[in-house]
Design a protein around this motif. Sequence first.
Motif, PDB file in Angstrom:
ATOM      1  N   TYR A 184       0.827  -1.206   0.000  1.00 44.56           N
ATOM      2  CA  TYR A 184       0.000   0.000   0.000  1.00 44.56           C
ATOM      3  C   TYR A 184       0.860   1.255   0.000  1.00 44.56           C
ATOM      4  N   ALA A 185       2.114   1.151   0.500  1.00 48.50           N
ATOM      5  CA  ALA A 185       3.043   2.284   0.432  1.00 48.50           C
ATOM      6  C   ALA A 185       3.379   2.557  -1.036  1.00 48.50           C
ATOM      7  N   GLY A 189       0.389   4.162  -2.546  1.00 51.62           N
ATOM      8  CA  GLY A 189       0.207   5.546  -2.104  1.00 51.62           C
ATOM      9  C   GLY A 189       0.889   6.514  -3.054  1.00 51.62           C
ATOM     10  N   VAL A 191      -0.876   6.676  -6.425  1.00 53.49           N
ATOM     11  CA  VAL A 191      -2.076   7.517  -6.354  1.00 53.49           C
ATOM     12  C   VAL A 191      -1.680   8.989  -6.519  1.00 53.49           C
ATOM     13  N   ILE A 192      -0.592   9.391  -5.863  1.00 50.45           N
ATOM     14  CA  ILE A 192      -0.128  10.781  -5.961  1.00 50.45           C
ATOM     15  C   ILE A 192       0.321  11.090  -7.397  1.00 50.45           C
ATOM     16  N   GLY A 199      -9.991  -1.405  -4.558  1.00 49.17           N
ATOM     17  CA  GLY A 199      -9.707  -0.204  -5.332  1.00 49.17           C
ATOM     18  C   GLY A 199      -8.880   0.737  -4.491  1.00 49.17           C
ATOM     19  N   ALA A 200      -8.046   1.514  -5.140  1.00 47.85           N
ATOM     20  CA  ALA A 200      -7.191   2.405  -4.354  1.00 47.85           C
ATOM     21  C   ALA A 200      -7.961   3.655  -3.974  1.00 47.85           C
ATOM     22  N   VAL A 246       3.164  11.504   2.047  1.00 47.09           N
ATOM     23  CA  VAL A 246       2.674  10.122   2.003  1.00 47.09           C
ATOM     24  C   VAL A 246       3.227   9.377   3.213  1.00 47.09           C
ATOM     25  N   PHE A 292       2.376   4.410   9.036  1.00 46.47           N
ATOM     26  CA  PHE A 292       1.734   3.164   9.451  1.00 46.47           C
ATOM     27  C   PHE A 292       0.824   3.374  10.668  1.00 46.47           C
ATOM     28  N   VAL A 321      -1.598  11.758   1.592  1.00 38.45           N
ATOM     29  CA  VAL A 321      -2.138  10.450   1.233  1.00 38.45           C
ATOM     30  C   VAL A 321      -1.634   9.428   2.239  1.00 38.45           C
ATOM     31  N   ASP A 361      -0.949   5.876   3.473  1.00 38.52           N
ATOM     32  CA  ASP A 361      -0.848   4.586   2.784  1.00 38.52           C
ATOM     33  C   ASP A 361      -1.314   3.410   3.624  1.00 38.52           C
ATOM     34  N   VAL A 362      -1.208   3.468   4.953  1.00 36.74           N
ATOM     35  CA  VAL A 362      -1.701   2.339   5.740  1.00 36.74           C
ATOM     36  C   VAL A 362      -2.595   2.737   6.938  1.00 36.74           C
ATOM     37  N   THR A 405      -5.340   5.065   1.111  1.00 35.26           N
ATOM     38  CA  THR A 405      -5.431   3.985   0.129  1.00 35.26           C
ATOM     39  C   THR A 405      -5.871   2.681   0.788  1.00 35.26           C
ATOM     40  N   PHE A 406      -5.990   2.688   2.107  1.00 30.65           N
ATOM     41  CA  PHE A 406      -6.146   1.457   2.866  1.00 30.65           C
ATOM     42  C   PHE A 406      -7.557   1.357   3.445  1.00 30.65           C
TER      43      PHE A 406
END
Lengths: 77, 288
Positions: free
Chosen positions: A36-37, A40, A43-44, A76-77, B109, B112, B132, B134-135, B152-153
């Motif tokens: 997911y990193a 991320g 997405v940017i 989906g993101a 970004v 955790f 954004v 991410d986790v 995104t999570f």
Amino acid sequence: MDNVPWVNPKGKMYAEVNARFSKLYPGKYIDTNSGYAYLGVMVIADALERAKSTNSADLVAALRKTYLRQDLMVGGA
Amino acid sequence: MKKMNRSTFVKYSLVGAMAVILVFPALVFSQPKEIPIGSIHAVTGVISDIGISMRRGNQLAVDDINARGGIKSMGGAKLKLLLADYEAKEEVARSEAERLIKEGAVCLVGPFLSGPAMTIATLCEQRSIPFVIDVAAADDITQKGFKHTFRTFAISTNFANNMLIYLTQIMKEKNVSRIRGVVTNTGDLFGRVQGATFLKFVKEKNFPIDVLAHIEYPLGIQDLSAEVSKIKTLKPDVLFPITRSGDAKLMVTELYKQRVPLMGILGPGSPGLYEPEFIRDMKALSEH
């Protein structure tokens, strides 16, 4: 046993990214955190591409419209 | 020698400048700009293995985008990752995020942990910087009305809900009608929220779990023997832990050492049990 969102093991993007990640960092693999990193940043980048600008308001507007097709991770993101 | 008057000088200079532009157009027009993005992860401290893994995930994505020609709509501008370490601490998360913004990050970004994510989200809202996540998964962060924060999570509610859906299937297959369970969680924002959300769902749905105890301990704990011996005396069927990398290893080792008989360990959205480091260090125990 654990219950968390995970990588998409059948995804082309997963196979490709994970192969390079494991080669760069022996013994490691793309898991939910690194996966997911990775997403991320994707997405940017996708938002920047559509915003054509680094201006905060433009970028926020583009992020709100995010619809990223990907098969690295599930969902989906 | 003919003296050069002002207008001739300007004319020649312009011709010279044009020549430079024609010969080195790349220097003048298409020098791709760099877009700084702030990447904030706990690469030291109690979850450093996770932080390092996530920073690597960010970096690989940046390298991939740059290798494919950068941001094409902006003349192939390259992304540049500015790195920050919040050491798994909320106050460091705020000062490091502040530093990234001062250094020109157009977007942040990470991270955790949900507590630090909340402090970064608050700061980004004040500074109008897109963020954004991410986790970090605590529901609250994206339900406070922040205009600059995205994720995104999945969120805590999903984890708790899905856990009960899966558990229903498992119980049906195994012909189990009631479960005696113990819930544990770390005492940081995500641990508390995830533990509480799971318990709330069990209660609201009248799910057939008798919760014998709800045990909380601090993030970064070094010894879980007392907590595990308490679990042992309660004789639960299933342990529902919400752990992190360090305490996940302690928990599983201690359960094994004290020979706690369990039907299963089911993490309702628990980090710590799936990372490469857990599987490497725990070897056979990770399969139990």
